[in-house]
Scaffold this motif. Structure first.
Motif, short mmCIF file in Angstrom:
data_model
loop_
_atom_site.label_atom_id
_atom_site.label_comp_id
_atom_site.label_asym_id
_atom_site.label_seq_id
_atom_site.Cartn_x
_atom_site.Cartn_y
_atom_site.Cartn_z
N UNK A 81 0.84 -1.19 0.00
CA UNK A 81 0.00 0.00 0.00
C UNK A 81 0.88 1.25 0.00
N UNK A 82 1.99 1.20 0.74
CA UNK A 82 2.94 2.30 0.76
C UNK A 82 3.58 2.56 -0.59
N UNK A 83 3.59 1.54 -1.46
CA UNK A 83 4.13 1.69 -2.81
C UNK A 83 3.05 2.05 -3.82
N UNK A 84 1.82 2.29 -3.31
CA UNK A 84 0.74 2.69 -4.19
C UNK A 84 -0.09 1.56 -4.76
N UNK A 85 0.15 0.33 -4.31
CA UNK A 85 -0.61 -0.82 -4.81
C UNK A 85 -2.00 -0.81 -4.18
N UNK A 86 -3.01 -1.05 -4.99
CA UNK A 86 -4.40 -1.14 -4.52
C UNK A 86 -4.77 -2.61 -4.36
N UNK A 87 -5.46 -2.93 -3.30
CA UNK A 87 -5.87 -4.30 -3.05
C UNK A 87 -7.28 -4.54 -3.58
N UNK A 88 -7.49 -5.72 -4.11
CA UNK A 88 -8.77 -6.10 -4.72
C UNK A 88 -9.76 -6.45 -3.63
N UNK A 89 -10.99 -6.04 -3.83
CA UNK A 89 -12.09 -6.41 -2.92
C UNK A 89 -13.07 -7.27 -3.69
N UNK A 90 -13.53 -8.33 -3.04
CA UNK A 90 -14.45 -9.27 -3.67
C UNK A 90 -15.79 -9.26 -2.96
N UNK A 91 -16.85 -9.28 -3.73
CA UNK A 91 -18.19 -9.44 -3.15
C UNK A 91 -18.27 -10.81 -2.50
N UNK A 92 -18.89 -10.86 -1.36
CA UNK A 92 -19.06 -12.14 -0.67
C UNK A 92 -17.92 -12.48 0.28
N UNK A 93 -16.83 -11.72 0.25
CA UNK A 93 -15.73 -11.92 1.17
C UNK A 93 -15.80 -10.83 2.22
N UNK A 94 -15.62 -11.21 3.46
CA UNK A 94 -15.58 -10.24 4.54
C UNK A 94 -14.15 -9.74 4.64
N UNK A 95 -13.88 -8.58 4.03
CA UNK A 95 -12.55 -7.99 4.04
C UNK A 95 -12.56 -6.72 4.89
N UNK A 96 -11.48 -6.51 5.65
CA UNK A 96 -11.41 -5.34 6.52
C UNK A 96 -11.04 -4.09 5.72
N UNK A 97 -10.80 -2.99 6.42
CA UNK A 97 -10.49 -1.71 5.77
C UNK A 97 -9.25 -1.77 4.89
#
Length: 136
Positions: A81-97
């Protein structure tokens, strides 16, 4: 019976230069470019190697093409994240902030990114994940 000497996983990208920068500079892998734009060899600390080849009409897979076992998904997410990478979010997965799915694989955590070609790369820190795969 087929005699297999070793595995050599492969996947395609649409831009070798962008892939080389991403896998080398962003993820910190050892990357070797093959002559004449034939592809890249990614070398993992485990000793595994992957072949990444160019494909002009590349379309990213709808699944994770590479899952990497790490010691601490939180640390990986913070660093990338510090290098500017965005993390993928998936519907149906309980992912935190942060985009982490807690307790995802054998009690560990998981998170996903895409490379410049749109290929999904996953990270997991479940202690049992590699062991279960070895026993399969």
């Amino acid at each position: 019976m087929v005699t297999i000497r070793r595995e050599y996983p492969t996947f395609a990208v649409d831009d070798l230069d962008a892939a080389r920068r991403f896998y080398s500079d962003t993820l910190g892998l050892r990357v070797t470019a093959l002559d004449e734009g034939m592809g890249l060899v990614l070398r993992l600390d485990s000793g595994s190697q992957l072949f990444v080849y160019p494909k002009e009409d590349h379309e990213p897979a709808s699944f994770t093409v590479l899952h990497l076992a790490v010691d601490d998904v939180d640390q990986v997410v913070d660093e990338l994240t510090g290098k500017g990478v965005k993390f993928v979010r998936y519907e149906g997965f309980d992912q935190d902030d942060k985009g982490i799915a807690r307790g995802f694989m054998d009690g560990g955590d998981g998170a996903w990114i895409t490379d410049p070609a749109g290929n999904v790369i996953g990270f997991a820190d479940g202690a049992e994940m590699p062991g279960k795969l070895d026993q399969a």
